[in-house]
Design a protein around this motif. Structure first.
Motif, PDB file in Angstrom:
ATOM      1  N   THR A 180       3.608   2.474   7.067  1.00 25.15           N
ATOM      2  CA  THR A 180       2.659   1.488   7.598  1.00 25.15           C
ATOM      3  C   THR A 180       1.311   2.156   7.905  1.00 25.15           C
ATOM      4  OG1 THR A 180       4.468   0.196   8.503  1.00 25.15           O
ATOM      5  CG2 THR A 180       2.290  -0.200   9.464  1.00 25.15           C
ATOM      6  N   ILE A 181       1.385   3.366   8.441  1.00 25.90           N
ATOM      7  CA  ILE A 181       0.152   4.119   8.713  1.00 25.90           C
ATOM      8  C   ILE A 181      -0.602   4.358   7.398  1.00 25.90           C
ATOM      9  CG2 ILE A 181      -0.722   6.404   9.415  1.00 25.90           C
ATOM     10  CD1 ILE A 181       1.557   6.395  11.548  1.00 25.90           C
ATOM     11  N   ILE A 182       0.125   4.793   6.385  1.00 28.86           N
ATOM     12  CA  ILE A 182      -0.511   5.081   5.090  1.00 28.86           C
ATOM     13  C   ILE A 182      -1.065   3.799   4.470  1.00 28.86           C
ATOM     14  CG2 ILE A 182      -0.047   5.841   2.712  1.00 28.86           C
ATOM     15  CD1 ILE A 182       2.115   7.745   4.014  1.00 28.86           C
ATOM     16  N   ALA A 183      -0.283   2.713   4.555  1.00 33.68           N
ATOM     17  CA  ALA A 183      -0.684   1.459   3.906  1.00 33.68           C
ATOM     18  C   ALA A 183      -1.903   0.825   4.573  1.00 33.68           C
ATOM     19  CB  ALA A 183       0.486   0.482   3.902  1.00 33.68           C
ATOM     20  N   LEU A 197       3.705   6.152 -10.689  1.00 34.13           N
ATOM     21  CA  LEU A 197       3.104   5.332  -9.637  1.00 34.13           C
ATOM     22  C   LEU A 197       1.910   6.033  -9.009  1.00 34.13           C
ATOM     23  CD1 LEU A 197       5.602   3.574  -9.980  1.00 34.13           C
ATOM     24  CD2 LEU A 197       5.644   3.325  -7.496  1.00 34.13           C
ATOM     25  N   ARG A 198       0.872   5.267  -8.734  1.00 34.89           N
ATOM     26  CA  ARG A 198      -0.305   5.837  -8.074  1.00 34.89           C
ATOM     27  C   ARG A 198      -0.249   5.595  -6.574  1.00 34.89           C
ATOM     28  NH1 ARG A 198      -5.096   3.447 -10.755  1.00 34.89           N
ATOM     29  NH2 ARG A 198      -6.250   5.187  -9.891  1.00 34.89           N
ATOM     30  N   LYS A 199       0.548   4.599  -6.165  1.00 36.51           N
ATOM     31  CA  LYS A 199       0.762   4.408  -4.727  1.00 36.51           C
ATOM     32  C   LYS A 199       1.796   5.424  -4.242  1.00 36.51           C
ATOM     33  CE  LYS A 199      -0.151  -0.540  -4.921  1.00 36.51           C
ATOM     34  NZ  LYS A 199       0.455  -1.892  -4.980  1.00 36.51           N
ATOM     35  N   PRO A 200       1.699   5.830  -2.970  1.00 34.46           N
ATOM     36  CA  PRO A 200       2.679   6.807  -2.487  1.00 34.46           C
ATOM     37  C   PRO A 200       4.075   6.207  -2.328  1.00 34.46           C
ATOM     38  CG  PRO A 200       0.817   6.586  -0.965  1.00 34.46           C
ATOM     39  CD  PRO A 200       0.679   5.502  -1.975  1.00 34.46           C
ATOM     40  N   GLU A 237      11.465   4.916  11.179  1.00 27.71           N
ATOM     41  CA  GLU A 237      10.456   5.993  11.153  1.00 27.71           C
ATOM     42  C   GLU A 237       9.752   6.042   9.793  1.00 27.71           C
ATOM     43  OE1 GLU A 237       9.671   8.434  13.514  1.00 27.71           O
ATOM     44  OE2 GLU A 237      11.168   7.992  15.061  1.00 27.71           O
ATOM     45  N   ALA A 238      10.525   5.842   8.731  1.00 32.46           N
ATOM     46  CA  ALA A 238       9.918   5.881   7.401  1.00 32.46           C
ATOM     47  C   ALA A 238       8.959   4.703   7.230  1.00 32.46           C
ATOM     48  CB  ALA A 238      10.998   5.856   6.322  1.00 32.46           C
ATOM     49  N   ILE A 239       9.360   3.537   7.725  1.00 29.30           N
ATOM     50  CA  ILE A 239       8.481   2.364   7.600  1.00 29.30           C
ATOM     51  C   ILE A 239       7.230   2.564   8.463  1.00 29.30           C
ATOM     52  CG2 ILE A 239       8.281  -0.124   8.077  1.00 29.30           C
ATOM     53  CD1 ILE A 239      11.263  -0.346   7.240  1.00 29.30           C
ATOM     54  N   GLU A 240       7.405   3.189   9.635  1.00 30.48           N
ATOM     55  CA  GLU A 240       6.209   3.463  10.466  1.00 30.48           C
ATOM     56  C   GLU A 240       5.240   4.398   9.757  1.00 30.48           C
ATOM     57  OE1 GLU A 240       7.279   4.742  14.459  1.00 30.48           O
ATOM     58  OE2 GLU A 240       8.249   2.805  14.805  1.00 30.48           O
ATOM     59  N   ALA A 241       5.773   5.447   9.140  1.00 31.42           N
ATOM     60  CA  ALA A 241       4.895   6.372   8.398  1.00 31.42           C
ATOM     61  C   ALA A 241       4.214   5.628   7.251  1.00 31.42           C
ATOM     62  CB  ALA A 241       5.704   7.552   7.860  1.00 31.42           C
ATOM     63  N   GLY A 251       0.815  -1.225   0.000  1.00 31.47           N
ATOM     64  CA  GLY A 251       0.000   0.000   0.000  1.00 31.47           C
ATOM     65  C   GLY A 251       0.837   1.257   0.000  1.00 31.47           C
ATOM     66  N   CYS A 252       2.123   1.146   0.286  1.00 27.73           N
ATOM     67  CA  CYS A 252       2.988   2.325   0.314  1.00 27.73           C
ATOM     68  C   CYS A 252       4.435   1.851   0.151  1.00 27.73           C
ATOM     69  CB  CYS A 252       2.814   3.073   1.640  1.00 27.73           C
ATOM     70  SG  CYS A 252       3.644   4.678   1.704  1.00 27.73           S
ATOM     71  N   ILE A 253       5.250   2.686  -0.465  1.00 30.76           N
ATOM     72  CA  ILE A 253       6.635   2.305  -0.772  1.00 30.76           C
ATOM     73  C   ILE A 253       7.593   3.279  -0.098  1.00 30.76           C
ATOM     74  CG2 ILE A 253       8.305   2.070  -2.677  1.00 30.76           C
ATOM     75  CD1 ILE A 253       5.737   1.459  -4.472  1.00 30.76           C
ATOM     76  N   VAL A 254       8.682   2.746   0.433  1.00 34.00           N
ATOM     77  CA  VAL A 254       9.768   3.578   0.974  1.00 34.00           C
ATOM     78  C   VAL A 254      10.975   3.398   0.058  1.00 34.00           C
ATOM     79  CG1 VAL A 254      11.393   3.865   2.895  1.00 34.00           C
ATOM     80  CG2 VAL A 254       8.965   3.416   3.369  1.00 34.00           C
ATOM     81  N   LEU A 255      11.540   4.525  -0.384  1.00 32.62           N
ATOM     82  CA  LEU A 255      12.756   4.472  -1.207  1.00 32.62           C
ATOM     83  C   LEU A 255      13.898   5.061  -0.385  1.00 32.62           C
ATOM     84  CD1 LEU A 255      14.234   4.023  -3.914  1.00 32.62           C
ATOM     85  CD2 LEU A 255      13.462   6.312  -4.600  1.00 32.62           C
ATOM     86  N   THR A 256      14.959   4.284  -0.224  1.00 36.29           N
ATOM     87  CA  THR A 256      16.051   4.750   0.616  1.00 36.29           C
ATOM     88  C   THR A 256      17.398   4.427  -0.027  1.00 36.29           C
ATOM     89  OG1 THR A 256      16.769   4.850   2.923  1.00 36.29           O
ATOM     90  CG2 THR A 256      16.209   2.669   2.083  1.00 36.29           C
ATOM     91  N   GLY A 257      18.457   4.901   0.627  1.00 36.29           N
ATOM     92  CA  GLY A 257      19.800   4.628   0.125  1.00 36.29           C
ATOM     93  C   GLY A 257      20.634   4.023   1.234  1.00 36.29           C
TER      94      GLY A 257
END
Ligand code: CO8
Length: 258
Positions: free
Chosen positions: A195-198, A94-97, A189-193, A50-56
């Motif tokens: 998870t809330i969105i998803a 992408l339509r998902k955040p 923190e990014a995954i928590e945010a 439901g939501c994607i995190v892009l990191t480095g």
């Protein structure tokens, strides 16, 4: 294609993509951008995300387009190969955040890639910049357009013309990033945010993203009309009934994403 240039995994309904050329500070080359596009589209198609995190990495989200790869290019190469246009903008379809979780350097194409995400969560060691002017070019993946919209013309001009870096605090004050978190908590923190969105109704989430993005592409009246029509359309979802019923029954909603 080297698939390990982008590492993909899932946590619950969150898809996590990690740029993985750490020795080159995640300098963005063609193979990496191809791999990123493929991974993003796979997550867009995955009904369990439901939501994607892009990191480095801890040192760099991405220190820009790969200068070693660009150095020998000439005008006719870049035009013929549609350099940048060919594989850099998949993320915008992408339509998902997509949340950018940025630690360390986000420079040049790295800053531009972060700005193509829906919002940026920055580690307290993050550094943003558009230093292309220092190597004889200008930003080429939207930096001259998205940066002024994000942080005002004056500040964007300062960044683009001097090539200086902005730290996380300045980036937050300027509105480039939505929040700053301690570097060692960035991913969590990014995954928590995410998870809330998803956990929200996916049709609402996609509609919200689309409506906010309209603010950049339309007049106020047209944007508000788009929002109104989209708001009305969401009354056609099962999740609207579930969300409002759950509120009235004083329980958590159990969204089915339909
Ligand atoms: N491209 C290629 N290699 C890079 C890049 C890059 N952008 N950034 C870092 N590297 C490499 C270095 O060459 C070095 O490799 P090696 O160990 O083999 O010498 C390794 O990564 C580590 O880098 P440094 O030793 O330089 O690390 P420092 O901690 O001393 O410095 C910096 C870190 C300040 C980030 C420094 O590496 C730097 O200034 N990098 C370049 C930043 C830059 O100019 N970015 C903009 C590039 S142009 C661009 O992005 C255009 C975008 C256009 C759209 C995209 C089209 C595809």
């Amino acid at each position: 294609m080297q698939e390990d240039l982008v590492l993909a995994r899932k946590e619950g309904r969150v898809g996590i993509l990690q740029l993985n050329r750490p020795a080159q500070l995640n300098a963005l080359n063609d193979a990496l951008m191809d791999a990123l596009g493929i991974a993003l589209l796979a997550m867009e198609q995955d009904n369990d995300i439901g939501c994607i995190v892009l990191t480095g990495s801890a040192k760099a989200f991405a220190a820009g387009a790969d200068i070693a790869a660009m150095q020998p290019m000439n005008y006719i190469n870049v035009v013929r190969n549609n350099f940048i246009g060919r594989n850099w903008e998949t993320i915008l379809t992408l339509r998902k955040p997509v949340i950018a979780a940025v630690a360390g350097y986000a420079l040049g194409g790295g800053c531009e890639l972060a700005m193509m995400c829906d919002f940026i969560i920055a580690a307290d060691n993050a550094k943003f910049g558009q230093p292309e002017i220092k190597i004889g070019v200008i930003p080429g993946a939207g930096g001259t357009q998205r940066l002024p919209r994000a942080i005002s013309k004056s500040k964007a001009m300062d960044m683009v013309l001097t090539g200086r870096m902005m730290d996380a605090q300045e980036a937050e004050r300027a509105g480039l990033v939505s929040r700053i978190v301690p570097a060692d908590k960035l991913e969590q923190e990014a995954i928590e945010a995410a998870t809330i969105i998803a956990a929200m109704s996916l049709p609402s989430v996609m509609a919200a993203k689309e409506a906010v993005n309209r603010a950049y592409e339309s007049t106020l009246n047209e944007g508000v009309l788009f929002e109104r029509r989209t708001f009305h359309a969401l009354f056609g979802t099962l999740d609207q009934k579930e969300g409002m019923t759950a509120f009235l029954e004083k329980r958590k909603p159990d969204f089915k994403h339909e």
